[in-house]
Design a protein around this motif. Sequence first.
Motif: not given
Ligand code: MG
Length: 150
Positions: A86-88, A116-121
């Motif tokens: 998702g982060r990619v 947009c936002h995406g969780s980082d872990s």
């Molecule tokens: Mg963040």
Amino acid sequence: SVSERTYIMIKPDGVQRGLVGEIIKRFETRGFKLIALKLVHATPEHLEKHYADLKGKGFFPGLIKYMASGPVVAMVWQGLDAVKTGRVMLGATNPLASSPGTIRGDYALSVGRNICHGSDSVENAEKEISLWFPEGIVQYTHNQAIWVFE
Ligand code: MG
Ligand code: DAT
């Protein structure tokens, strides 16, 4: 794992700019399973919880004001390596550094308006899912999964 979940949010600028369908489409066609979705006009108090880790940063007040300026689309997507992938798909935080082909690299120019936002872990994803979907998420069989995963 295949059941990993991530919290993805289309920010107020993404909603206003008509990018909701485009962003959903990318996760959907990649093969991720949509397990929660809603349009929310969040309060500053709620957003301060979401961004608690950034409290104290100079941009924090502006970030909260921007995020509370209109509705956001809150979503949970599930699938193989959902958090990292998702982060990619979102691209680097600063869109000027985001690769073309990523959401931010294709549609944004400013770090304070990065759509947009995406969780980082995985740990933060689970926290964010509980914060935005206290009512829980829908259970169903995603029939496409047998064609997406071995
Ligand atoms: Mg963040
Ligand atoms: P990300 O959203 O990629 O996880 P983050 O968690 O470090 O990035 O920051 C959250 C949001 O805050 C980010 O999407 C945009 C905003 N932000 C981060 N750094 C900023 C900066 N230097 N100036 C303005 N806004 C910033």
